[in-house]
Design a protein around this motif. Structure first.
Motif, mmCIF file in Angstrom:
data_model
loop_
_atom_site.group_PDB
_atom_site.id
_atom_site.type_symbol
_atom_site.label_atom_id
_atom_site.label_comp_id
_atom_site.label_asym_id
_atom_site.label_seq_id
_atom_site.Cartn_x
_atom_site.Cartn_y
_atom_site.Cartn_z
ATOM 1 N N VAL A 31 31.224 -27.564 -5.634
ATOM 2 C CA VAL A 31 31.077 -28.599 -6.647
ATOM 3 C C VAL A 31 31.392 -29.943 -5.988
ATOM 4 O O VAL A 31 32.509 -30.175 -5.535
ATOM 5 C CB VAL A 31 32.005 -28.360 -7.845
ATOM 6 N N PRO A 75 25.558 -32.270 -14.332
ATOM 7 C CA PRO A 75 25.421 -31.316 -13.226
ATOM 8 C C PRO A 75 23.972 -31.191 -12.746
ATOM 9 O O PRO A 75 23.034 -31.272 -13.531
ATOM 10 C CB PRO A 75 25.897 -30.004 -13.837
ATOM 11 N N ILE A 121 26.067 -28.925 -7.983
ATOM 12 C CA ILE A 121 26.517 -27.533 -8.078
ATOM 13 C C ILE A 121 25.722 -26.762 -7.027
ATOM 14 O O ILE A 121 24.591 -26.320 -7.274
ATOM 15 C CB ILE A 121 26.282 -26.962 -9.492
#
Length: 298
Positions: A25, A33, A61
């Motif tokens: 992350v 995201p 991500i």
């Protein structure tokens, strides 16, 4: 660990069959995201970095492919082929608890991204395909040989010609992208991926270990019917799609990559002149102008 893991953190996502997948992350918790799929296939995603600063616009991500990095491989080879890896992407979407997903794939990772788009068109919010191998999906002639030949005066070119028989003996492009597969087994091929084979390129090629077992599992030869089914499904994708091509990408060629954008109703292609397979490394400003603008903030 929750989906709100912070900058430079990691998390574990359980996929549909219980396999534990690792994600890096990168970026601020407050940013939307963006799921990122590395290429190779089966190359450790560390080579992506933060995609030339894209983490200032999105929380990246970054998924470790099954059998790569810190992700489990599992016992099912079928589940690790590129069409089925779409189900791991869907597991990440569920973990993020978002209704629609922003997705980015590089190189061989775009096969998985395309598979996800075909299976879950209603779950896509935006799709970005960076230097995707596309000859398996489009009818445009592969022009990679012409691109490579433009570098015949380079010092590395004789070594490439010497390695060419081994390259041609690798699995053909109908099963997977033999040039991409051969990068891990045939380093002399690496320069064809770059507009300029310089110290920056050499240093970047050292990043990201390759994982042979996961690479072998990734391979899947689509039938004519499977290809047509994917083409039909992509026509139903209503999300905006950006395809980024490098004019000097000897791995994928140029014409097939540009043509791929036409498979999507809202597809567009951007060509970075003088650039190869890793545009965020070779031309970070041009790459940022193209890709950062595709992911608006607010």
């Amino acid at each position: 660990m929750s989906a709100a893991a912070g900058t430079g953190s990691s998390a574990v996502v359980e996929s549909h069959d219980g396999i534990r997948l690792h994600v890096d992350v990168i970026g601020d918790d407050a940013l939307p995201p963006l799921v990122v799929l590395a290429g190779g296939p089966a190359r450790h995603p560390v080579y992506l970095g933060d995609l030339g600063g894209l983490s200032i616009r999105r929380r990246l991500i970054v998924l470790h492919q099954r059998g790569v990095g810190r992700s489990e491989s599992g016992s099912s080879t079928a589940a690790a082929s590129w069409p089925e890896l779409a189900e791991d992407v869907e597991a990440v979407r569920r973990w993020l608890d978002v209704d629609r997903l922003e997705l980015l794939g590089h190189s061989a990772g775009t096969r998985v991204a395309v598979s996800y788009a075909a299976r879950y068109p209603h779950r896509l919010d935006r799709l970005c395909l960076i230097t995707p191998p596309a000859t398996w999906l489009v009818d445009t002639d592969d022009d990679s040989a012409e691109i490579i030949a433009r570098h015949a005066a380079e010092d590395w070119y004789p070594g490439f010609l010497e390695a060419l028989p081994a390259l041609l003996a690798a699995p053909d492009s109908a099963s997977t992208d033999r040039r991409l597969l051969s990068l891990s087994k045939c380093p002399a091929v690496a320069p064809i991926a770059w507009g300029e084979w310089d110290d920056t390129a050499r240093e970047h090629e050292r990043l990201g270990a390759w994982h042979p077992a996961a690479q072998d599992a990734f391979v899947h030869t689509p039938t004519i019917d499977e290809v047509e089914d994917i083409r039909d499904a992509l026509r139903t994708v209503t999300a905006p799609v950006l395809v980024v091509a490098g004019s000097e990408d000897g791995l994928t060629g140029l014409a097939p990559v540009v043509d791929l954008a036409k498979r999507f109703p809202l597809g567009q292609a951007i060509v970075l002149d003088g650039c190869g397979h890793y545009p965020w490394v070779e031309q970070p400003r041009s790459f940022a102008a193209a890709v950062h603008g595709f992911f608006p903030i607010g």
